[in-house]
Scaffold this motif. Structure first.
Motif, mmCIF file in Angstrom:
data_model
loop_
_atom_site.group_PDB
_atom_site.id
_atom_site.type_symbol
_atom_site.label_atom_id
_atom_site.label_comp_id
_atom_site.label_asym_id
_atom_site.label_seq_id
_atom_site.Cartn_x
_atom_site.Cartn_y
_atom_site.Cartn_z
ATOM 1 N N ASP A 325 -30.502 -26.860 6.281
ATOM 2 C CA ASP A 325 -30.958 -27.303 7.603
ATOM 3 C C ASP A 325 -32.269 -28.043 7.370
ATOM 4 O OD1 ASP A 325 -32.038 -27.631 10.127
ATOM 5 O OD2 ASP A 325 -31.597 -25.587 10.795
ATOM 6 N N VAL A 326 -32.273 -29.330 7.693
ATOM 7 C CA VAL A 326 -33.447 -30.159 7.376
ATOM 8 C C VAL A 326 -34.453 -30.219 8.515
ATOM 9 C CG1 VAL A 326 -32.102 -31.582 5.783
ATOM 10 C CG2 VAL A 326 -32.367 -32.316 8.173
ATOM 11 N N GLY A 327 -34.271 -29.365 9.520
ATOM 12 C CA GLY A 327 -35.085 -29.520 10.725
ATOM 13 C C GLY A 327 -34.492 -30.624 11.578
ATOM 14 N N ILE A 328 -35.081 -30.842 12.740
ATOM 15 C CA ILE A 328 -34.539 -31.880 13.622
ATOM 16 C C ILE A 328 -34.964 -33.223 13.055
ATOM 17 C CG2 ILE A 328 -34.314 -32.695 15.983
ATOM 18 C CD1 ILE A 328 -35.043 -29.974 16.975
ATOM 19 N N ALA A 329 -34.199 -33.698 12.090
ATOM 20 C CA ALA A 329 -34.559 -34.889 11.325
ATOM 21 C C ALA A 329 -33.260 -35.538 10.861
ATOM 22 C CB ALA A 329 -35.442 -34.494 10.142
ATOM 23 N N GLU A 330 -32.576 -36.153 11.808
ATOM 24 C CA GLU A 330 -31.247 -36.697 11.502
ATOM 25 C C GLU A 330 -31.301 -37.807 10.465
ATOM 26 O OE1 GLU A 330 -32.356 -36.224 14.579
ATOM 27 O OE2 GLU A 330 -30.996 -34.760 15.495
ATOM 28 N N GLU A 331 -32.382 -38.595 10.479
ATOM 29 C CA GLU A 331 -32.466 -39.658 9.480
ATOM 30 C C GLU A 331 -32.492 -39.054 8.079
ATOM 31 O OE1 GLU A 331 -35.693 -42.338 10.215
ATOM 32 O OE2 GLU A 331 -34.739 -43.116 12.005
ATOM 33 N N HIS A 332 -33.295 -38.027 7.932
ATOM 34 C CA HIS A 332 -33.356 -37.382 6.626
ATOM 35 C C HIS A 332 -31.989 -36.807 6.250
ATOM 36 C CE1 HIS A 332 -35.105 -35.324 3.189
ATOM 37 N NE2 HIS A 332 -34.360 -34.294 3.518
ATOM 38 N N ALA A 333 -31.312 -36.213 7.205
ATOM 39 C CA ALA A 333 -29.988 -35.633 6.915
ATOM 40 C C ALA A 333 -29.051 -36.698 6.356
ATOM 41 C CB ALA A 333 -29.404 -34.999 8.177
ATOM 42 N N ALA A 334 -29.046 -37.863 6.968
ATOM 43 C CA ALA A 334 -28.151 -38.935 6.517
ATOM 44 C C ALA A 334 -28.543 -39.414 5.124
ATOM 45 C CB ALA A 334 -28.183 -40.097 7.507
ATOM 46 N N THR A 335 -29.832 -39.647 4.928
ATOM 47 C CA THR A 335 -30.280 -40.199 3.644
ATOM 48 C C THR A 335 -30.183 -39.156 2.536
ATOM 49 O OG1 THR A 335 -31.690 -41.765 4.792
ATOM 50 C CG2 THR A 335 -32.194 -41.374 2.486
ATOM 51 N N MET A 336 -30.481 -37.920 2.864
ATOM 52 C CA MET A 336 -30.311 -36.854 1.873
ATOM 53 C C MET A 336 -28.836 -36.743 1.471
ATOM 54 S SD MET A 336 -31.083 -32.800 2.188
ATOM 55 C CE MET A 336 -31.306 -31.809 0.681
ATOM 56 N N THR A 337 -27.950 -36.902 2.440
ATOM 57 C CA THR A 337 -26.514 -36.883 2.154
ATOM 58 C C THR A 337 -26.174 -37.956 1.125
ATOM 59 O OG1 THR A 337 -25.997 -35.977 4.323
ATOM 60 C CG2 THR A 337 -24.219 -37.145 3.206
ATOM 61 N N ALA A 338 -26.779 -39.121 1.270
ATOM 62 C CA ALA A 338 -26.559 -40.191 0.291
ATOM 63 C C ALA A 338 -27.062 -39.773 -1.090
ATOM 64 C CB ALA A 338 -27.263 -41.474 0.750
ATOM 65 N N GLY A 339 -28.244 -39.192 -1.141
ATOM 66 C CA GLY A 339 -28.794 -38.737 -2.421
ATOM 67 C C GLY A 339 -27.924 -37.680 -3.076
ATOM 68 N N LEU A 340 -27.433 -36.751 -2.273
ATOM 69 C CA LEU A 340 -26.546 -35.701 -2.781
ATOM 70 C C LEU A 340 -25.272 -36.304 -3.372
ATOM 71 C CD1 LEU A 340 -26.982 -33.164 0.147
ATOM 72 C CD2 LEU A 340 -27.324 -32.586 -2.270
ATOM 73 N N ALA A 341 -24.686 -37.225 -2.627
ATOM 74 C CA ALA A 341 -23.428 -37.820 -3.084
ATOM 75 C C ALA A 341 -23.651 -38.608 -4.372
ATOM 76 C CB ALA A 341 -22.845 -38.724 -2.001
ATOM 77 N N LYS A 342 -24.770 -39.313 -4.452
ATOM 78 C CA LYS A 342 -25.050 -40.123 -5.637
ATOM 79 C C LYS A 342 -25.119 -39.253 -6.882
ATOM 80 C CE LYS A 342 -26.321 -43.587 -8.163
ATOM 81 N NZ LYS A 342 -25.499 -44.799 -8.345
ATOM 82 N N ASN A 343 -25.673 -38.072 -6.725
ATOM 83 C CA ASN A 343 -25.888 -37.226 -7.896
ATOM 84 C C ASN A 343 -24.775 -36.193 -8.090
ATOM 85 O OD1 ASN A 343 -27.283 -36.611 -10.215
ATOM 86 N ND2 ASN A 343 -28.791 -35.292 -9.206
ATOM 87 N N GLY A 344 -23.607 -36.480 -7.511
ATOM 88 C CA GLY A 344 -22.435 -35.683 -7.859
ATOM 89 C C GLY A 344 -22.176 -34.444 -7.036
ATOM 90 N N ALA A 345 -22.972 -34.200 -6.010
ATOM 91 C CA ALA A 345 -22.630 -33.105 -5.104
ATOM 92 C C ALA A 345 -21.592 -33.615 -4.099
ATOM 93 C CB ALA A 345 -23.874 -32.599 -4.386
ATOM 94 N N LYS A 346 -21.048 -32.721 -3.308
ATOM 95 C CA LYS A 346 -20.063 -33.093 -2.295
ATOM 96 C C LYS A 346 -20.617 -32.718 -0.927
ATOM 97 C CE LYS A 346 -16.307 -32.191 -5.567
ATOM 98 N NZ LYS A 346 -15.166 -31.288 -5.917
ATOM 99 N N PRO A 347 -21.424 -33.591 -0.361
ATOM 100 C CA PRO A 347 -22.105 -33.245 0.887
ATOM 101 C C PRO A 347 -21.256 -33.469 2.133
ATOM 102 C CG PRO A 347 -22.840 -35.390 0.125
ATOM 103 C CD PRO A 347 -21.829 -34.905 -0.883
ATOM 104 N N ILE A 348 -21.413 -32.571 3.080
ATOM 105 C CA ILE A 348 -20.796 -32.705 4.408
ATOM 106 C C ILE A 348 -21.926 -32.591 5.422
ATOM 107 C CG2 ILE A 348 -19.225 -31.691 6.095
ATOM 108 C CD1 ILE A 348 -18.598 -30.488 2.734
ATOM 109 N N TRP A 349 -22.168 -33.661 6.130
ATOM 110 C CA TRP A 349 -23.215 -33.656 7.151
ATOM 111 C C TRP A 349 -22.546 -33.450 8.504
ATOM 112 C CZ3 TRP A 349 -25.423 -38.768 9.398
ATOM 113 C CH2 TRP A 349 -26.351 -38.489 10.394
ATOM 114 N N ALA A 350 -22.887 -32.351 9.163
ATOM 115 C CA ALA A 350 -22.323 -32.032 10.473
ATOM 116 C C ALA A 350 -23.316 -32.416 11.560
ATOM 117 C CB ALA A 350 -22.012 -30.539 10.558
ATOM 118 N N VAL A 351 -22.874 -33.222 12.518
ATOM 119 C CA VAL A 351 -23.822 -33.775 13.494
ATOM 120 C C VAL A 351 -23.097 -34.098 14.794
ATOM 121 C CG1 VAL A 351 -23.482 -36.120 12.574
ATOM 122 C CG2 VAL A 351 -25.596 -35.591 13.817
ATOM 123 N N PHE A 352 -23.764 -33.885 15.897
ATOM 124 C CA PHE A 352 -23.211 -34.312 17.184
ATOM 125 C C PHE A 352 -23.230 -35.836 17.280
ATOM 126 C CE2 PHE A 352 -24.318 -29.971 18.644
ATOM 127 C CZ PHE A 352 -23.160 -29.653 19.332
#
Lengths: 584, 584
Positions: A325-352
């Protein structure tokens, strides 16, 4: 009741501290009466009772301009600004919205519903005041939870830069919707624990004159502080510690549960609508992800301040470091998701859907331009979602589906949804967004074996002629209903298509529709402008086919009745069939 | 040259400090050779020479993962990671992009071009590393200018929260593109002036272990610092003072001028393309606003870190408090614009199309939902704009024009533009965005008397039959060209329409097209998906008219030749005429 004598904020001016305390006590009782019966934002408003009374006693609204972040904590403000009836009389409960609303009162400056905007709004209001050579106070109230949003930081920076009167009140109840996350919260804790004296001070570092008040639910202390800073010519930041849920034991004890909700029992603290045990698309998602996480440590779910859409508190503990949970920081959630995916994790970002739009640039650049395989689960994307004008889930198709590289999927059943989700998590080619279905779960019992690497391939579920119905996601069943009536009542054997993909067209299929059809009908659960149907219309425009697009008018629909809105937008089986028959 | 012996970063490991200094000196000379001939980001790269050498000496890329904010400062990084040829040989200058690019090298993690994303990307990369139980360093380099973006703050918060190895390097050269604005910059100044010892410390307040280095262009000092923090298990923040433009006198002296630009003289420091005195749509805007500001103190221009698109340094001084640069903080710019409009000012927010998308939610909620009369001037919205895949100006129609209440206008001439701008500033009903025309100024000499409160009313500039051409904004002239050829070569008298409005349709006009036309052609200077033409197609779909939409394919086009891209997308007069003739 004293409360009933308050017609406008100026009526508070003449009250003694004792009377103001009485007024606060009455307001809390009235508040509890309404929210326990009607539902709403509980904790935030219970904590703001005394502060709101003190604000309206000291300042002079609407000349002094008050801006509340998210504005979900303004029920008492509404009571004290001529709208008490909407809290006193059940038949008037729905006269007011759950947020500030300029259509209701001159004391409400803005319609607000998303976090972290109040400081930037205040900065603009104060700058305009300065240009006009006026001298009123501009006051912004922002909760600690909203401080995790980057826009709040941009606002703080610019208020200091402007350098003129702006009173920033940080209403710190040590709780976001759920827990707070982020470095700034360590500093808030340190400041609370030292009565504001800690050496490290985030606000002073940004250049603010800083005041701390521990007794944020004490009317007299609040008045003293507000009097001291009123009419200052330079910016000031008041860090005020309040109790979320103050005055209602159950809300004080379980702050996440009582952030917001439906009707509840004042005596037991139980919500009246007992949590249904029925399967929902939400519970299906949770179960699926928790199972899959156990066997694959690289799966990680990301969320920005609304963790309960995925995992309860207990579930969050169970999945441990596979949830962020990144706090109420949707931009960070999206960009962190990109970083995770780049480095081989399998991220799922859940968002309204309504909050996803806060990350348009990050989705476009960090995920889509880099073409990284993160999964976005888009919740509440439907006319059947939140229905406040500030929380609509009907704009995601226009803004998301036209970003290159994004594969946006619209499942219609449980099996299809799970197949898409599983495929998305495992594929490594593109960002994939899935419009999580809304409403009752539809189960076919047959595993979906579709190969989703066949991008944009639609499914023809019924081969017919004359009319082809493209029913997208939640509106697929409407296509089925229309086809059924066309066949049984009008002897028309329509083709039914489940597009599956929102972000691209099955051009081979569309090309061959011309052979046996005269009319193509698109149905989508969102605004029609910039939507799926218009891409179909654009593609088919030069062919001998007519096209009818169905969706919602491009408007900020507010507190609507779904069935009425559907009728008004022609989204009924009857209307669509009538139009089809007219066109053939 | 030593530089020519560097094939990969590991080649720097064996070099002595003396040799590394030699390498840095060589790299700077090579850099100056290329940028003075080719153009590019000057100051940012000149300042990063020593730091880049030290980074690649101490760390072990690509195992250690380096992420550069905006990535416009990575020319030296490219030289040291197998791409020196692109700086040494003029014929290879264009082999590399001006930003990091994973297609070029495994040492480039992301394609980046917008600010403030590096920390969130690093946070995701580091989290994935942790999930995989790996132990490499993750290093993010962010300039002081990028620190004004809220996403950077979200990243800082979450790096502290995660608590594992992430090395944040704040490359502080005391300069954004132009000046820095915002409270945080006062703290950076205080920290620089106290050698990092000031009591107020923004980074410590957020929970970082903090190190300050004054000698940011000293290889040995940098190496010592990096060695000291390498492999730390917890986050660390290095605040490093560098000289923007270091080593080139003119760039050190005029940091705004030498942030970026075209070819320049190494001996005089003059740009070779002398500033043309010809009128541009930019200069028209500046002149108009400066004139109008003198008579109306409520007019205020807002910009996020690219002030030169509106005003030069001298002009900014002249307009004084009627101009606000909020730092690189587009969300704040949008929301502040809403606050200004609400309180009776007349705000004009000037922003590039590519950066406007960073404020989707703020435009939607703060401006549009509140229906406030701010003006947005959208610059560089065209295929003829910046052509890096990270800076495209071709997505604004899909994302902006489908937001309710926004009036989005597409002028085609100077007179039309000025009439729209003047109307927008004075009207008080809606947010208005204007797609500032791109290219040579077209002047009619006839004042535009259009009443723009007649929303969505298009202008029929030539009444014809058979074919109706809707030429939007920059592509209006293409419609004229097509019509001319249709008439002179094919005896077809086409109707020409200047839509003027992007965000809504002149339905009365479209309805009557059916009478005399068979085909409607739409032309727009942006991606076709979700664009203007598709709304026309959707509206006309059920009529006896064919529709052809022309625009760009939904792709992140990269460093394209405009003429080639137009041909590839069928956007030539010849192709369109051929299609029209085929359709009739």
């Amino acid at each position: 009741m004293l409360l009933e004598t308050i017609q406008q904020p100026s009526d508070l001016k003449k009250l003694s501290h004792q009377e103001l305390q009485t007024l606060a006590n009455e307001a809390r009782i009235v508040l509890l009466g309404k929210i326990s019966y009607h539902g709403g934002h509980n904790g935030p408003n219970l904590g703001m009772v005394e502060m709101t009374v003190a604000l309206h006693h000291v300042f002079n609204s609407p000349v002094d301009q008050l801006i509340f972040d998210v504005s979900h904590q303004t029920y008492i403000h509404k009571m004290l600004t001529g709208r008490a009836e909407a809290f006193l009389s059940p038949e008037h409960y729905d006269d007011v919205s759950g947020y500030t609303n300029p259509k209701e009162s001159e004391h409400d400056l803005f319609t607000i519903g998303h976090t972290s905007t109040s400081l930037s709004l205040a900065n603009g209001v104060a700058k305009a005041r300065d240009l006009k050579n006026e001298t009123n106070n501009v006051i912004a109230v922002i909760g600690d939870g909203s401080l995790s949003g980057g826009l709040a930081y941009e606002g703080l920076n610019n208020i200091v830069e402007q350098g003129t009167n702006t009173i920033v009140i940080v209403n710190d109840n040590d709780q976001s919707i759920a827990e707070n996350f982020g470095g700034v919260y360590r500093n808030l804790k340190e400041l609370r624990e030292t009565n504001g004296q800690a050496k490290n001070n985030f606000f002073r570092a940004l250049g603010f004159e800083y005041h701390y008040l521990e007794e944020g639910n004490d009317v007299a202390a609040l008045i003293e502080l507000f009097e001291a800073v009123k009419d200052k010519k330079t910016p000031v930041l008041l860090h005020i510690h309040t109790i979320k849920g103050k005055g209602f034991k159950f809300a004080e004890e379980n702050r996440e549960k009582f952030h917001a909700g439906g009707p509840f029992s004042l005596t037991t603290g139980d919500y009246l609508a007992s949590g249904s045990q029925e399967e929902t698309y939400g519970s299906i998602t949770t179960d699926f992800l928790m199972g899959k996480m156990q066997t694959d440590p690289k799966i990680v779910a990301v969320n920005a301040g609304t963790p309960m859409i995925l995992f309860s508190k207990e579930q969050r503990e169970k999945v441990g470091n596979q949830f962020v949970d990144v706090g109420i920081a949707e931009e960070h959630a999206a960009t962190m998701t990109a970083g995770l995916a780049k480095n081989g994790a399998k991220p799922i970002w859940a968002v309204f859907s309504t909050f996803m739009q806060r990350s348009y640039d990050q989705i476009s650049h960090d995920l889509a331009l880099n073409d990284l395989p993160g999964t976005i689960l888009v919740y509440g994307a439907s006319v059947n979602g939140m229905n406040d004008e500030s929380h609509l889930g009907i704009f995601d198709i226009p803004f998301l589906s036209h970003i290159p590289n994004v594969i946006y999927l619209a499942p219609t059943t449980k099996e299809e949804y799970l197949a898409m989700l599983d495929w998305s998590i495992e594929q490594t080619d593109h960002p994939v967004a899935i419009r999580v279905p809304v409403g009752a779960v539809k189960e076919t019992g047959i595993k979906d074996q579709t190969d989703y690497t066949q991008y944009f391939k639609s499914q023809v579920t019924k081969e017919g002629s004359q009319v082809a119905l493209l029913g997208l996601g939640n509106f697929y069943s409407l296509a089925e209903d229309i086809a059924f009536d066309l066949e049984t009542k009008h002897n028309i054997n329509a083709t039914i298509i489940n597009p599956k993909f929102i972000s691209g067209l099955d051009t081979a299929l569309l090309d061959r529709l011309e052979e046996k059809h005269e009319l193509v009908v698109t149905l989508e659960d969102g605004v029609i402008d910039g939507g799926y149907g218009q891409t179909v219309a654009g593609y088919l425009g030069n062919k001998d086919l007519k096209i009818q697009n169905y969706g919602l008018e491009k408007l900020f629909h507010d507190r609507y009745s779904v069935s009425k809105l559907l009728v008004e937008n022609g989204l009924t089986k009857e209307n669509i069939i009538k139009n089809i028959l007219n066109s053939l």
